[in-house]
Design a protein around this motif. Structure first.
Motif, PDB file in Angstrom:
ATOM      1  N   ILE A 304       0.288 -23.433  -5.906  1.00 12.45           N
ATOM      2  CA  ILE A 304       0.501 -22.738  -4.437  1.00 12.45           C
ATOM      3  C   ILE A 304       1.749 -21.565  -5.088  1.00 12.45           C
ATOM      4  CG2 ILE A 304       1.350 -23.027  -2.309  1.00 12.45           C
ATOM      5  CD1 ILE A 304       0.087 -25.442  -2.349  1.00 12.45           C
ATOM      6  N   LYS A 305       2.620 -22.199  -5.345  1.00 11.15           N
ATOM      7  CA  LYS A 305       4.097 -21.382  -5.808  1.00 11.15           C
ATOM      8  C   LYS A 305       3.788 -19.844  -6.803  1.00 11.15           C
ATOM      9  CE  LYS A 305       7.767 -24.727  -4.837  1.00 11.15           C
ATOM     10  NZ  LYS A 305       8.971 -25.215  -5.268  1.00 11.15           N
ATOM     11  N   VAL A 306       2.987 -20.366  -7.671  1.00 12.95           N
ATOM     12  CA  VAL A 306       2.607 -19.228  -8.567  1.00 12.95           C
ATOM     13  C   VAL A 306       1.626 -18.323  -8.038  1.00 12.95           C
ATOM     14  CG1 VAL A 306       1.624 -18.786 -10.908  1.00 12.95           C
ATOM     15  CG2 VAL A 306       3.132 -20.575 -10.524  1.00 12.95           C
ATOM     16  N   ILE A 307       0.692 -18.778  -7.514  1.00 12.57           N
ATOM     17  CA  ILE A 307      -0.601 -17.849  -6.864  1.00 12.57           C
ATOM     18  C   ILE A 307       0.041 -17.281  -5.657  1.00 12.57           C
ATOM     19  CG2 ILE A 307      -3.050 -17.743  -6.329  1.00 12.57           C
ATOM     20  CD1 ILE A 307      -3.196 -19.884  -8.411  1.00 12.57           C
ATOM     21  N   GLY A 308       0.542 -18.149  -4.689  1.00  5.39           N
ATOM     22  CA  GLY A 308       0.834 -17.594  -3.358  1.00  5.39           C
ATOM     23  C   GLY A 308       1.816 -16.644  -3.414  1.00  5.39           C
ATOM     24  N   LYS A 309       2.770 -16.821  -4.338  1.00  2.00           N
ATOM     25  CA  LYS A 309       3.695 -15.566  -4.499  1.00  2.00           C
ATOM     26  C   LYS A 309       3.352 -14.515  -5.163  1.00  2.00           C
ATOM     27  CE  LYS A 309       8.189 -14.721  -7.133  1.00  2.00           C
ATOM     28  NZ  LYS A 309       9.210 -15.133  -8.152  1.00  2.00           N
ATOM     29  N   ALA A 310       2.264 -14.527  -6.071  1.00  2.00           N
ATOM     30  CA  ALA A 310       1.389 -13.469  -6.462  1.00  2.00           C
ATOM     31  C   ALA A 310       0.819 -12.570  -5.610  1.00  2.00           C
ATOM     32  CB  ALA A 310       0.458 -13.731  -7.714  1.00  2.00           C
ATOM     33  N   LEU A 311       0.399 -13.172  -4.433  1.00  2.00           N
ATOM     34  CA  LEU A 311      -0.467 -12.402  -3.403  1.00  2.00           C
ATOM     35  C   LEU A 311       0.185 -11.167  -2.962  1.00  2.00           C
ATOM     36  CD1 LEU A 311      -2.221 -15.317  -1.585  1.00  2.00           C
ATOM     37  CD2 LEU A 311      -3.364 -14.001  -3.352  1.00  2.00           C
ATOM     38  N   ARG A 312       1.666 -11.463  -2.559  1.00  2.61           N
ATOM     39  CA  ARG A 312       2.277 -10.164  -1.878  1.00  2.61           C
ATOM     40  C   ARG A 312       2.339  -9.019  -2.464  1.00  2.61           C
ATOM     41  NH1 ARG A 312       8.050 -11.324   0.289  1.00  2.61           N
ATOM     42  NH2 ARG A 312       6.813 -12.277   2.174  1.00  2.61           N
ATOM     43  N   PRO A 313       2.662  -9.154  -4.280  1.00  3.70           N
ATOM     44  CA  PRO A 313       2.552  -7.762  -4.931  1.00  3.70           C
ATOM     45  C   PRO A 313       1.257  -7.489  -5.214  1.00  3.70           C
ATOM     46  CG  PRO A 313       3.356  -9.661  -6.305  1.00  3.70           C
ATOM     47  CD  PRO A 313       3.327 -10.126  -4.843  1.00  3.70           C
ATOM     48  N   LEU A 314       0.294  -8.093  -5.121  1.00  2.46           N
ATOM     49  CA  LEU A 314      -1.211  -7.905  -5.398  1.00  2.46           C
ATOM     50  C   LEU A 314      -1.503  -7.135  -4.013  1.00  2.46           C
ATOM     51  CD1 LEU A 314      -2.831 -11.066  -7.035  1.00  2.46           C
ATOM     52  CD2 LEU A 314      -2.481  -8.523  -8.157  1.00  2.46           C
ATOM     53  N   THR A 315      -1.063  -7.398  -3.066  1.00  2.00           N
ATOM     54  CA  THR A 315      -1.302  -6.696  -1.714  1.00  2.00           C
ATOM     55  C   THR A 315      -0.730  -5.458  -1.670  1.00  2.00           C
ATOM     56  OG1 THR A 315      -1.505  -8.748  -0.583  1.00  2.00           O
ATOM     57  CG2 THR A 315      -1.349  -7.070   0.790  1.00  2.00           C
ATOM     58  N   GLU A 316       0.661  -5.401  -2.088  1.00  2.83           N
ATOM     59  CA  GLU A 316       1.247  -4.239  -1.899  1.00  2.83           C
ATOM     60  C   GLU A 316       0.764  -3.286  -2.753  1.00  2.83           C
ATOM     61  OE1 GLU A 316       5.229  -5.758  -3.014  1.00  2.83           O
ATOM     62  OE2 GLU A 316       5.760  -6.093  -1.057  1.00  2.83           O
ATOM     63  N   ARG A 317       0.268  -3.638  -3.798  1.00  8.54           N
ATOM     64  CA  ARG A 317      -0.446  -2.704  -5.075  1.00  8.54           C
ATOM     65  C   ARG A 317      -2.009  -2.374  -4.666  1.00  8.54           C
ATOM     66  NH1 ARG A 317      -0.505  -6.033  -9.955  1.00  8.54           N
ATOM     67  NH2 ARG A 317      -2.119  -4.558 -10.634  1.00  8.54           N
ATOM     68  N   GLY A 318      -2.505  -2.824  -3.529  1.00 10.26           N
ATOM     69  CA  GLY A 318      -3.901  -2.607  -3.136  1.00 10.26           C
ATOM     70  C   GLY A 318      -4.901  -3.176  -3.609  1.00 10.26           C
ATOM     71  N   VAL A 319      -4.450  -4.422  -4.430  1.00 15.75           N
ATOM     72  CA  VAL A 319      -5.535  -4.881  -5.258  1.00 15.75           C
ATOM     73  C   VAL A 319      -6.240  -5.899  -4.433  1.00 15.75           C
ATOM     74  CG1 VAL A 319      -5.834  -6.583  -7.189  1.00 15.75           C
ATOM     75  CG2 VAL A 319      -4.162  -5.124  -7.490  1.00 15.75           C
ATOM     76  N   ILE A 320      -5.634  -6.604  -3.370  1.00 18.05           N
ATOM     77  CA  ILE A 320      -6.284  -7.076  -2.522  1.00 18.05           C
ATOM     78  C   ILE A 320      -5.888  -6.810  -0.993  1.00 18.05           C
ATOM     79  CG2 ILE A 320      -6.608  -9.272  -3.851  1.00 18.05           C
ATOM     80  CD1 ILE A 320      -4.098 -10.727  -2.481  1.00 18.05           C
ATOM     81  N   ARG A 321      -6.703  -7.075  -0.044  1.00 13.07           N
ATOM     82  CA  ARG A 321      -6.358  -6.890   1.225  1.00 13.07           C
ATOM     83  C   ARG A 321      -5.344  -7.810   2.081  1.00 13.07           C
ATOM     84  NH1 ARG A 321     -11.835  -7.222   1.219  1.00 13.07           N
ATOM     85  NH2 ARG A 321     -11.673  -9.002   2.869  1.00 13.07           N
ATOM     86  N   PRO A 322      -4.807  -7.410   3.050  1.00 12.98           N
ATOM     87  CA  PRO A 322      -3.858  -8.319   3.661  1.00 12.98           C
ATOM     88  C   PRO A 322      -4.476  -9.438   4.252  1.00 12.98           C
ATOM     89  CG  PRO A 322      -3.059  -5.959   4.115  1.00 12.98           C
ATOM     90  CD  PRO A 322      -4.560  -5.930   3.563  1.00 12.98           C
ATOM     91  N   ASP A 323      -5.634  -9.452   4.739  1.00 17.65           N
ATOM     92  CA  ASP A 323      -6.367 -10.294   5.285  1.00 17.65           C
ATOM     93  C   ASP A 323      -6.899 -11.327   4.380  1.00 17.65           C
ATOM     94  OD1 ASP A 323      -8.279  -8.576   4.412  1.00 17.65           O
ATOM     95  OD2 ASP A 323      -9.616  -8.839   6.094  1.00 17.65           O
ATOM     96  N   GLU A 324      -7.114 -11.225   3.121  1.00 19.02           N
ATOM     97  CA  GLU A 324      -7.670 -12.240   2.015  1.00 19.02           C
ATOM     98  C   GLU A 324      -6.697 -13.390   1.679  1.00 19.02           C
ATOM     99  OE1 GLU A 324     -10.502 -10.196  -0.953  1.00 19.02           O
ATOM    100  OE2 GLU A 324      -8.650  -8.871  -0.860  1.00 19.02           O
ATOM    101  N   TYR A 325      -7.190 -14.393   1.500  1.00 18.27           N
ATOM    102  CA  TYR A 325      -6.547 -15.707   1.168  1.00 18.27           C
ATOM    103  C   TYR A 325      -5.619 -16.259   2.194  1.00 18.27           C
ATOM    104  CZ  TYR A 325      -8.308 -13.809  -3.316  1.00 18.27           C
ATOM    105  OH  TYR A 325      -9.223 -13.253  -4.157  1.00 18.27           O
ATOM    106  N   PRO A 326      -6.029 -16.183   3.429  1.00 18.62           N
ATOM    107  CA  PRO A 326      -5.287 -16.736   4.486  1.00 18.62           C
ATOM    108  C   PRO A 326      -4.499 -18.077   4.402  1.00 18.62           C
ATOM    109  CG  PRO A 326      -7.491 -16.466   5.331  1.00 18.62           C
ATOM    110  CD  PRO A 326      -7.375 -16.094   3.925  1.00 18.62           C
ATOM    111  N   LEU A 327      -5.436 -19.014   3.833  1.00 18.06           N
ATOM    112  CA  LEU A 327      -5.193 -20.351   3.647  1.00 18.06           C
ATOM    113  C   LEU A 327      -4.170 -20.602   2.509  1.00 18.06           C
ATOM    114  CD1 LEU A 327      -5.368 -23.242   4.497  1.00 18.06           C
ATOM    115  CD2 LEU A 327      -7.296 -23.755   3.020  1.00 18.06           C
ATOM    116  N   CYS A 328      -4.326 -19.677   1.772  1.00 13.13           N
ATOM    117  CA  CYS A 328      -3.520 -19.752   0.508  1.00 13.13           C
ATOM    118  C   CYS A 328      -1.895 -19.292   0.785  1.00 13.13           C
ATOM    119  CB  CYS A 328      -3.975 -19.076  -0.851  1.00 13.13           C
ATOM    120  SG  CYS A 328      -2.628 -19.136  -2.461  1.00 13.13           S
ATOM    121  N   ARG A 329      -1.876 -18.113   1.538  1.00  7.36           N
ATOM    122  CA  ARG A 329      -0.707 -17.648   2.055  1.00  7.36           C
ATOM    123  C   ARG A 329      -0.051 -18.469   3.175  1.00  7.36           C
ATOM    124  NH1 ARG A 329      -0.988 -11.680   1.236  1.00  7.36           N
ATOM    125  NH2 ARG A 329      -3.070 -10.993   0.929  1.00  7.36           N
ATOM    126  N   PHE A 330      -0.651 -19.212   3.909  1.00  8.21           N
ATOM    127  CA  PHE A 330      -0.130 -20.083   4.748  1.00  8.21           C
ATOM    128  C   PHE A 330       0.559 -21.339   3.957  1.00  8.21           C
ATOM    129  CE2 PHE A 330      -0.688 -24.199   7.210  1.00  8.21           C
ATOM    130  CZ  PHE A 330       0.185 -24.066   8.205  1.00  8.21           C
TER     131      PHE A 330
END
Length: 353
Positions: A304-330
């Motif tokens: 969770i710490k590794v992958i969850g943390k990676a979601l923010r920069p991936l979102t900022e770079r436009g690789v993924i959308r802000p609404d993707e992976y809501p459970l992991c983000r939570f």
């Protein structure tokens, strides 16, 4: 007969010595600096203290200082060091592994760069090696629902051996196949390793329902919370499948042993589920970590710490959308910010809206 050497003498590495040694292969267990008592026990009594079982004839235990002797002449090299020690394992293997050997990883997890780019653990281990040496190694892994104790006592277990080369994966599978250890092979290396790593994320959430019931004083109630747990499991599987696709794997891999199958067995119990149960009871995760489960290895939380943390920069770079992976983000907010257990239900299953 093949010679198989395993770095790490934990319960899974040792459990895998049963089918391989029963097939007549020479198996060598090399303990890490944390495994000294385990190796001492095997050397003096033949019993692995955590499994509570005697290892088979044909299995030899070595302390870390004798690793070079154990690795000499090996056909197959395995890494059973947990994800917290993958960098240490990479350093050790860089000096011990020889050109042309086949590598088989049983540890699950990921690492991520600052920009969110994620790496499976065999890739991390490979990065410690000279490029010419790394290129000569055959890279493979074992994934699937496999509880070590069940495997060691010959309960039917079904797994996938995956690798960059299907023929090499098939060779390795034949070393381990028995009438109770059922092995399939796949060339979707990245997809299976991604599924095996991300499934640990959702095992943490599997404990929430039991914790909530205990908090409400309803642990023995006729009506439990299977509906709640099933919804979290379904969203977790949806996200696992998306992670496999994101990493370049075959999305159908998530539907098999290396995805939902492994996620199911990991969600049935264990340390990550226990941690989730305590959070469900209303205990902030920081307190769970520092008091109730201090010093306990939590692979799911690490994921969770590794992958969850990676979601923010991936979102900022436009690789993924802000609404993707809501459970992991939570879940990341729960373990990093002690967020309360307020499940963001309305963000789930967006494709069904």
């Amino acid at each position: 007969m093949a010679t198989i050497v395993m770095l790490g003498a934990g319960i899974m590495a040792t459990a895998l010595s049963f089918p391989s040694s029963e097939n007549g292969h020479d198996v060598r267990l090399v303990g890490t600096f944390l495994d000294r008592e385990i190796i001492d026990s095997i050397q003096t009594t033949g019993i692995h203290p955590d499994l509570g079982l005697k290892v088979n004839d044909g299995v030899t235990a070595y302390q870390l200082e004798d690793a070079e002797k154990a690795f000499d002449g090996a056909d197959v090299v395995m890494s059973g060091v947990n994800s917290f020690g993958v960098e240490w394992a990479g350093e050790q293997l860089a000096r011990l592994i020889k050109p042309g050997q086949k590598f088989l990883c049983i540890t699950k997890g990921m690492r991520a760069d600052e920009d969110g780019t994620m790496h499976i653990l065999p890739e991390v281990i490979r990065s410690y090696m000279d490029p010419e040496l790394a290129e000569s190694i055959s890279w493979n892994a074992i994934v699937g629902p496999s509880i070590a104790g069940e495997l060691a006592v010959h309960h039917d277990t079904a797994v996938v051996f995956c690798g960059e080369n299907r023929d090499d994966a098939e060779y390795l599978a034949d070393l381990f196949r028995t009438d109770y250890y059922h092995v399939w092979t796949s060339a979707d290396f990245i997809g299976h390793e991604t599924g095996a790593a991300t499934k640990n994320i959702y095992a943490f959430a599997a404990g929430f329902a039991e914790g909530l019931l205990r908090k409400q004083g309803k642990a023995d109630n006729k009506y439990v919370m299977y509906n709640y747990g099933a919804a979290l499991f379904a969203q977790g599987q949806k996200e696992l499948r998306s992670f496999v696709t994101l990493m370049g794997g075959n999305p159908e891999t998530a539907d098999g042993l290396g995805g939902v199958g492994d996620m199911f067995v990991t969600s049935m119990g264990g340390r990550n589920v226990k941690a989730g149960t305590l959070v469900g009871q209303g205990i902030p995760f920081s307190e769970v970590r520092d008091q109730h489960m201090k010093g306990v290895t939590l692979e799911g939380v690490a994921a969770i710490k590794v992958i969850g943390k990676a979601l923010r920069p991936l979102t900022e770079r436009g690789v993924i959308r802000p609404d993707e992976y809501p459970l992991c983000r939570f879940l990341y907010s729960v373990v990093e910010e002690d967020a309360p257990l307020d499940i963001p239900w309305d963000t789930f299953f967006a494709d069904l809206a």
